[in-house]
Write a protein that holds these residues in place. Structure first.
Motif, PDB file in Angstrom:
ATOM      1  N   ARG A 273       2.816  -6.105  -5.891  1.00  0.00           N
ATOM      2  CA  ARG A 273       1.382  -6.175  -6.167  1.00  0.00           C
ATOM      3  C   ARG A 273       0.640  -5.105  -5.363  1.00  0.00           C
ATOM      4  O   ARG A 273       1.002  -4.808  -4.222  1.00  0.00           O
ATOM      5  N   ASN A 274      -0.401  -4.570  -5.939  1.00  0.00           N
ATOM      6  CA  ASN A 274      -1.211  -3.546  -5.272  1.00  0.00           C
ATOM      7  C   ASN A 274      -2.124  -4.166  -4.232  1.00  0.00           C
ATOM      8  O   ASN A 274      -2.816  -5.150  -4.502  1.00  0.00           O
ATOM      9  N   PHE A 275      -2.143  -3.549  -3.043  1.00  0.00           N
ATOM     10  CA  PHE A 275      -3.094  -3.935  -2.005  1.00  0.00           C
ATOM     11  C   PHE A 275      -3.445  -2.696  -1.179  1.00  0.00           C
ATOM     12  O   PHE A 275      -3.174  -2.618   0.017  1.00  0.00           O
ATOM     13  N   PRO A 276      -4.050  -1.674  -1.826  1.00  0.00           N
ATOM     14  CA  PRO A 276      -4.379  -0.439  -1.106  1.00  0.00           C
ATOM     15  C   PRO A 276      -5.439  -0.691  -0.037  1.00  0.00           C
ATOM     16  O   PRO A 276      -6.443  -1.363  -0.295  1.00  0.00           O
ATOM     17  N   LEU A 277      -5.205  -0.147   1.149  1.00  0.00           N
ATOM     18  CA  LEU A 277      -6.122  -0.325   2.265  1.00  0.00           C
ATOM     19  C   LEU A 277      -7.055   0.876   2.381  1.00  0.00           C
ATOM     20  O   LEU A 277      -6.666   2.021   2.135  1.00  0.00           O
TER      21      LEU A 277
ATOM     22  N   ASP B 266       0.890  -1.151   0.000  1.00  0.00           N
ATOM     23  CA  ASP B 266       0.000   0.000   0.000  1.00  0.00           C
ATOM     24  C   ASP B 266       0.934   1.208   0.000  1.00  0.00           C
ATOM     25  O   ASP B 266       1.748   1.375   0.905  1.00  0.00           O
ATOM     26  N   TYR B 267       0.837   2.049  -1.024  1.00  0.00           N
ATOM     27  CA  TYR B 267       1.797   3.138  -1.168  1.00  0.00           C
ATOM     28  C   TYR B 267       1.729   4.169  -0.048  1.00  0.00           C
ATOM     29  O   TYR B 267       2.717   4.859   0.216  1.00  0.00           O
ATOM     30  N   GLN B 268       0.594   4.293   0.643  1.00  0.00           N
ATOM     31  CA  GLN B 268       0.500   5.281   1.724  1.00  0.00           C
ATOM     32  C   GLN B 268       0.695   4.657   3.099  1.00  0.00           C
ATOM     33  O   GLN B 268       0.591   5.341   4.111  1.00  0.00           O
ATOM     34  N   CYS B 269       0.993   3.387   3.144  1.00  0.00           N
ATOM     35  CA  CYS B 269       1.201   2.703   4.416  1.00  0.00           C
ATOM     36  C   CYS B 269       2.570   3.087   4.996  1.00  0.00           C
ATOM     37  O   CYS B 269       3.606   2.844   4.365  1.00  0.00           O
ATOM     38  N   PRO B 270       2.602   3.705   6.193  1.00  0.00           N
ATOM     39  CA  PRO B 270       3.893   4.075   6.787  1.00  0.00           C
ATOM     40  C   PRO B 270       4.814   2.880   6.999  1.00  0.00           C
ATOM     41  O   PRO B 270       6.031   3.000   6.849  1.00  0.00           O
ATOM     42  N   ALA B 271       4.241   1.722   7.342  1.00  0.00           N
ATOM     43  CA  ALA B 271       5.074   0.536   7.529  1.00  0.00           C
ATOM     44  C   ALA B 271       5.703   0.099   6.210  1.00  0.00           C
ATOM     45  O   ALA B 271       6.862  -0.324   6.173  1.00  0.00           O
ATOM     46  N   CYS B 272       4.947   0.206   5.110  1.00  0.00           N
ATOM     47  CA  CYS B 272       5.498  -0.134   3.794  1.00  0.00           C
ATOM     48  C   CYS B 272       6.650   0.805   3.445  1.00  0.00           C
ATOM     49  O   CYS B 272       7.685   0.380   2.919  1.00  0.00           O
TER      50      CYS B 272
END
Length: 250
Positions: free
Chosen positions: A115-119, A85-91
């Motif tokens: 792979r995309n997995f946006p939350l 997830d591009y906006q996930c701080p952990a990512c």
């Protein structure tokens, strides 16, 4: 992708994080990781070293013929898949401390698939995924992927440095700036953002992630084995991931 190619990215070469911003990002990431559980992967029944307790997820679930790769190995012996997830701080923190280094150090030795997995909890995750996919239609997926993570603080975190940003219009303007700097046809890029082809790729990533048992990001698989580290520091987790990759490499 080689180290030289990474450093020549025209977007990331022009943008760096100030010391104050870096401190803020670290605070945000640490808070997220602590609240969500150490590094989001601790605990559970998964076996981090790929033992018999954990079944392998089928390769056709984790990777589709049109899935994006950051590096590719001619022998195809080891495939690392990350649902992100591009906006996930952990990512973003994994990218900075682990996966960007894996990409460089194992270039040509493993195939690294994203792979995309946006939350839903991250309001700009979907627009960012659309930006990456639109860039991919002009052969610039890797460059946009790196631009989004290398400049994470610029668009993903709110001005107070304490929350994720929700200003979609501002983020899309930033993403278009990346597209311009990467030399994309901006009119085509804009048209592709909401195209059926782009949405289908994002939806496929979500569907495959759910089938693979993904519930949080980042979630990584090495040759179908879900990576479930026990370490409590990024250095320890990085070492565990490398050990699993090296074991699969034989």
């Amino acid at each position: 992708m080689s180290r030289s190619n990474r450093t020549s990215n025209p977007v990331t070469a022009k943008r760096g994080l100030s010391p104050n911003v870096l401190v803020t990002l670290v605070i945000v990431v640490v808070a997220v990781l602590v609240v969500g559980g150490v590094l989001l992967f601790s605990g559970g029944d998964d076996n981090a070293d790929g033992g018999t307790e954990q079944p392998r997820v089928a390769a056709e679930v984790l990777r589709k013929p049109d899935s994006h790769t950051l590096t590719e190995a001619p022998d195809g012996k080891v495939t690392l898949v990350e649902f992100l997830d591009y906006q996930c701080p952990a990512c973003a923190s994994y990218y900075k401390n682990i996966t960007s280094k894996i990409e460089q150090d194992y270039a040509g030795r493993i195939t690294f698939v994203t792979r995309n997995f946006p939350l839903e909890m991250h309001p700009l995750a979907l627009p960012a995924a659309q930006a990456a996919e639109a860039a991919s239609l002009q052969g610039k997926y890797r460059e946009m992927y790196h631009a989004l993570y290398d400049n994470f603080q610029q668009w993903a975190i709110s001005a107070d440095g304490q929350n994720v940003n929700s200003d979609e219009a501002a983020a899309k303007t930033v993403f278009q700036g990346y597209a311009t700097q990467l030399g994309l046809d901006v009119a085509k890029y804009q048209a592709d953002l909401t195209s059926p082809q782009v949405q289908a790729r994002i939806d496929q990533g979500r569907a495959d992630g759910q089938q693979a048992g993904v519930t949080s990001t980042p979630t990584l698989f090495v040759n179908g084995l879900k990576f479930a580290p026990k370490g409590e520091t990024f250095g320890a987790v990085d070492q565990e991931l490398r050990e699993l990759i090296d074991k699969e490499l034989g």
